[in-house]
Motif scaffolding. Sequence first.
Motif, PDB file in Angstrom:
ATOM      1  N   ASP A   1     -13.636 -40.560  -5.053  1.00 54.71           N
ATOM      2  CA  ASP A   1     -12.344 -40.306  -5.703  1.00 54.71           C
ATOM      3  C   ASP A   1     -11.181 -40.241  -4.720  1.00 54.71           C
ATOM      4  OD1 ASP A   1     -13.789 -40.166  -8.042  1.00 54.71           O
ATOM      5  OD2 ASP A   1     -13.602 -37.990  -8.270  1.00 54.71           O
ATOM      6  N   LEU A   2     -11.465 -39.876  -3.478  1.00 55.29           N
ATOM      7  CA  LEU A   2     -10.413 -39.729  -2.465  1.00 55.29           C
ATOM      8  C   LEU A   2     -10.314 -40.926  -1.533  1.00 55.29           C
ATOM      9  CD1 LEU A   2     -11.126 -36.025  -1.475  1.00 55.29           C
ATOM     10  CD2 LEU A   2      -9.383 -36.869  -3.071  1.00 55.29           C
ATOM     11  N   ASP A   3     -11.239 -41.874  -1.674  1.00 57.20           N
ATOM     12  CA  ASP A   3     -11.309 -43.020  -0.768  1.00 57.20           C
ATOM     13  C   ASP A   3     -11.348 -42.545   0.687  1.00 57.20           C
ATOM     14  OD1 ASP A   3     -11.453 -45.715  -0.022  1.00 57.20           O
ATOM     15  OD2 ASP A   3      -9.267 -45.889   0.138  1.00 57.20           O
ATOM     16  N   GLU A   4     -12.259 -41.619   0.963  1.00 57.25           N
ATOM     17  CA  GLU A   4     -12.377 -41.017   2.297  1.00 57.25           C
ATOM     18  C   GLU A   4     -13.815 -41.126   2.781  1.00 57.25           C
ATOM     19  OE1 GLU A   4     -10.909 -40.209   5.128  1.00 57.25           O
ATOM     20  OE2 GLU A   4      -9.860 -38.403   4.487  1.00 57.25           O
ATOM     21  N   ASP A   5     -13.970 -41.570   4.017  1.00 52.92           N
ATOM     22  CA  ASP A   5     -15.263 -41.634   4.691  1.00 52.92           C
ATOM     23  C   ASP A   5     -15.118 -40.967   6.048  1.00 52.92           C
ATOM     24  OD1 ASP A   5     -16.926 -43.374   2.905  1.00 52.92           O
ATOM     25  OD2 ASP A   5     -15.293 -44.772   3.282  1.00 52.92           O
TER      26      ASP A   5
ATOM     27  N   GLY B   1     -17.747 -26.618  12.051  1.00 55.31           N
ATOM     28  CA  GLY B   1     -16.585 -26.359  11.213  1.00 55.31           C
ATOM     29  C   GLY B   1     -15.434 -27.228  11.682  1.00 55.31           C
ATOM     30  N   VAL B   2     -14.783 -27.886  10.736  1.00 57.94           N
ATOM     31  CA  VAL B   2     -13.724 -28.842  11.051  1.00 57.94           C
ATOM     32  C   VAL B   2     -12.457 -28.450  10.287  1.00 57.94           C
ATOM     33  CG1 VAL B   2     -13.096 -31.274  11.032  1.00 57.94           C
ATOM     34  CG2 VAL B   2     -15.497 -30.620  11.271  1.00 57.94           C
ATOM     35  N   PRO B   3     -11.333 -28.340  10.976  1.00 57.45           N
ATOM     36  CA  PRO B   3     -10.090 -27.985  10.284  1.00 57.45           C
ATOM     37  C   PRO B   3      -9.711 -29.027   9.235  1.00 57.45           C
ATOM     38  CG  PRO B   3      -9.822 -27.837  12.676  1.00 57.45           C
ATOM     39  CD  PRO B   3     -11.138 -28.513  12.418  1.00 57.45           C
ATOM     40  N   LEU B   4      -9.348 -28.568   8.044  1.00 60.35           N
ATOM     41  CA  LEU B   4      -8.882 -29.492   7.018  1.00 60.35           C
ATOM     42  C   LEU B   4      -7.606 -30.209   7.439  1.00 60.35           C
ATOM     43  CD1 LEU B   4      -9.600 -27.455   3.769  1.00 60.35           C
ATOM     44  CD2 LEU B   4     -10.723 -29.562   4.514  1.00 60.35           C
ATOM     45  N   ASP B   5      -6.841 -29.609   8.347  1.00 63.45           N
ATOM     46  CA  ASP B   5      -5.630 -30.264   8.858  1.00 63.45           C
ATOM     47  C   ASP B   5      -5.942 -31.623   9.486  1.00 63.45           C
ATOM     48  OD1 ASP B   5      -3.915 -28.250   8.065  1.00 63.45           O
ATOM     49  OD2 ASP B   5      -4.016 -27.203   9.990  1.00 63.45           O
ATOM     50  N   TRP B   6      -7.162 -31.806   9.968  1.00 60.33           N
ATOM     51  CA  TRP B   6      -7.554 -33.075  10.588  1.00 60.33           C
ATOM     52  C   TRP B   6      -7.673 -34.196   9.557  1.00 60.33           C
ATOM     53  CZ3 TRP B   6     -11.869 -32.622  14.791  1.00 60.33           C
ATOM     54  CH2 TRP B   6     -11.444 -31.784  15.824  1.00 60.33           C
TER      55      TRP B   6
ATOM     56  N   ALA C   1      -6.671 -32.362  -1.497  1.00 58.13           N
ATOM     57  CA  ALA C   1      -7.557 -32.463  -2.661  1.00 58.13           C
ATOM     58  C   ALA C   1      -7.826 -31.091  -3.277  1.00 58.13           C
ATOM     59  CB  ALA C   1      -8.881 -33.102  -2.245  1.00 58.13           C
ATOM     60  N   ASN C   2      -8.112 -31.099  -4.571  1.00 57.74           N
ATOM     61  CA  ASN C   2      -8.499 -29.851  -5.221  1.00 57.74           C
ATOM     62  C   ASN C   2     -10.003 -29.630  -5.043  1.00 57.74           C
ATOM     63  OD1 ASN C   2      -9.940 -31.171  -7.407  1.00 57.74           O
ATOM     64  ND2 ASN C   2      -7.940 -31.593  -8.344  1.00 57.74           N
ATOM     65  N   ASP C   3     -10.475 -28.458  -5.448  1.00 60.84           N
ATOM     66  CA  ASP C   3     -11.886 -28.112  -5.255  1.00 60.84           C
ATOM     67  C   ASP C   3     -12.815 -29.097  -5.949  1.00 60.84           C
ATOM     68  OD1 ASP C   3     -11.233 -25.921  -3.716  1.00 60.84           O
ATOM     69  OD2 ASP C   3     -11.402 -24.489  -5.382  1.00 60.84           O
ATOM     70  N   ASN C   4     -12.445 -29.541  -7.146  1.00 58.08           N
ATOM     71  CA  ASN C   4     -13.273 -30.498  -7.877  1.00 58.08           C
ATOM     72  C   ASN C   4     -13.397 -31.813  -7.110  1.00 58.08           C
ATOM     73  OD1 ASN C   4     -14.790 -31.371 -10.205  1.00 58.08           O
ATOM     74  ND2 ASN C   4     -12.999 -32.607 -10.736  1.00 58.08           N
ATOM     75  N   GLN C   5     -12.291 -32.321  -6.594  1.00 54.41           N
ATOM     76  CA  GLN C   5     -12.321 -33.559  -5.815  1.00 54.41           C
ATOM     77  C   GLN C   5     -13.142 -33.401  -4.544  1.00 54.41           C
ATOM     78  OE1 GLN C   5      -8.010 -33.786  -5.668  1.00 54.41           O
ATOM     79  NE2 GLN C   5      -8.085 -35.782  -6.710  1.00 54.41           N
ATOM     80  N   ARG C   6     -12.991 -32.282  -3.876  1.00 51.94           N
ATOM     81  CA  ARG C   6     -13.751 -32.035  -2.643  1.00 51.94           C
ATOM     82  C   ARG C   6     -15.245 -31.949  -2.904  1.00 51.94           C
ATOM     83  NH1 ARG C   6     -10.133 -27.206  -0.034  1.00 51.94           N
ATOM     84  NH2 ARG C   6      -8.316 -28.468   0.467  1.00 51.94           N
ATOM     85  N   SER C   7     -15.619 -31.452  -4.067  1.00 53.11           N
ATOM     86  CA  SER C   7     -17.038 -31.255  -4.366  1.00 53.11           C
ATOM     87  C   SER C   7     -17.764 -32.559  -4.687  1.00 53.11           C
ATOM     88  CB  SER C   7     -17.205 -30.279  -5.522  1.00 53.11           C
ATOM     89  OG  SER C   7     -16.806 -30.871  -6.745  1.00 53.11           O
ATOM     90  N   LYS C   8     -17.036 -33.630  -4.894  1.00 53.37           N
ATOM     91  CA  LYS C   8     -17.647 -34.913  -5.274  1.00 53.37           C
ATOM     92  C   LYS C   8     -17.887 -35.790  -4.046  1.00 53.37           C
ATOM     93  CE  LYS C   8     -15.744 -34.962  -9.906  1.00 53.37           C
ATOM     94  NZ  LYS C   8     -14.860 -35.665 -10.843  1.00 53.37           N
ATOM     95  N   TRP C   9     -18.698 -35.303  -3.141  1.00 56.36           N
ATOM     96  CA  TRP C   9     -19.045 -36.039  -1.925  1.00 56.36           C
ATOM     97  C   TRP C   9     -20.490 -36.493  -2.022  1.00 56.36           C
ATOM     98  CZ3 TRP C   9     -23.108 -33.973   0.772  1.00 56.36           C
ATOM     99  CH2 TRP C   9     -23.416 -32.644   0.518  1.00 56.36           C
ATOM    100  N   ARG C  10     -20.807 -37.478  -1.174  1.00 50.60           N
ATOM    101  CA  ARG C  10     -22.206 -37.894  -1.044  1.00 50.60           C
ATOM    102  C   ARG C  10     -22.439 -38.322   0.397  1.00 50.60           C
ATOM    103  NH1 ARG C  10     -23.076 -43.546  -1.172  1.00 50.60           N
ATOM    104  NH2 ARG C  10     -21.203 -44.695  -1.770  1.00 50.60           N
ATOM    105  N   LEU C  11     -23.674 -38.149   0.838  1.00 51.15           N
ATOM    106  CA  LEU C  11     -24.047 -38.591   2.176  1.00 51.15           C
ATOM    107  C   LEU C  11     -24.258 -40.096   2.149  1.00 51.15           C
ATOM    108  CD1 LEU C  11     -26.567 -35.791   3.150  1.00 51.15           C
ATOM    109  CD2 LEU C  11     -24.150 -35.972   3.772  1.00 51.15           C
ATOM    110  N   ILE C  12     -23.870 -40.759   3.201  1.00 52.63           N
ATOM    111  CA  ILE C  12     -24.085 -42.202   3.325  1.00 52.63           C
ATOM    112  C   ILE C  12     -24.893 -42.476   4.589  1.00 52.63           C
ATOM    113  CG2 ILE C  12     -22.121 -42.953   1.940  1.00 52.63           C
ATOM    114  CD1 ILE C  12     -20.465 -43.254   4.456  1.00 52.63           C
TER     115      ILE C  12
END
Length: 85
Positions: A67-71, A34-39, A46-57
Motif C-alpha cells: 500500500d505504501l510502495d515501500e521496500d 531499532g530504526v528511526p521512522l524519520d529515516w 503512514a497510519n497504523d493500519n498501513q504500517r501493519s500491512k507488511w510482508r517479508l520478501i
Amino acid sequence: MSILDNDLIKANAMELWFDDDKFYVLLSDGREIGVPLDWFPKLKKANDNQRSKWRLIGNGIGIHWEDLDEDISVEGLLIGRKAKH
C-alpha cells in the motif's frame, strides 16, 4: 575487509513491530534492531493500519509494504542506509 564480506548482513528479518518513533526488526540470528521512522518518511506518515500491512520478501532479506510502495532491505538497515527523499 568490507562490511559486505562478513556475517553482519547474513541475517534475515523474521518479525517487525512499531512504536511511536521507531520500527524494530527481529533478525534470524537473534538480534533486534531499532530504526528511526524519520529515516523512512513513507512509514512515518503512514497510519497504523498501513504500517501493519507488511510482508517479508526474499526469505526475509527485505520488507515490503504494498500500500505504501515501500521496500526496505535488511542489508540497508544494518549499514545505516536511509530512504532517498
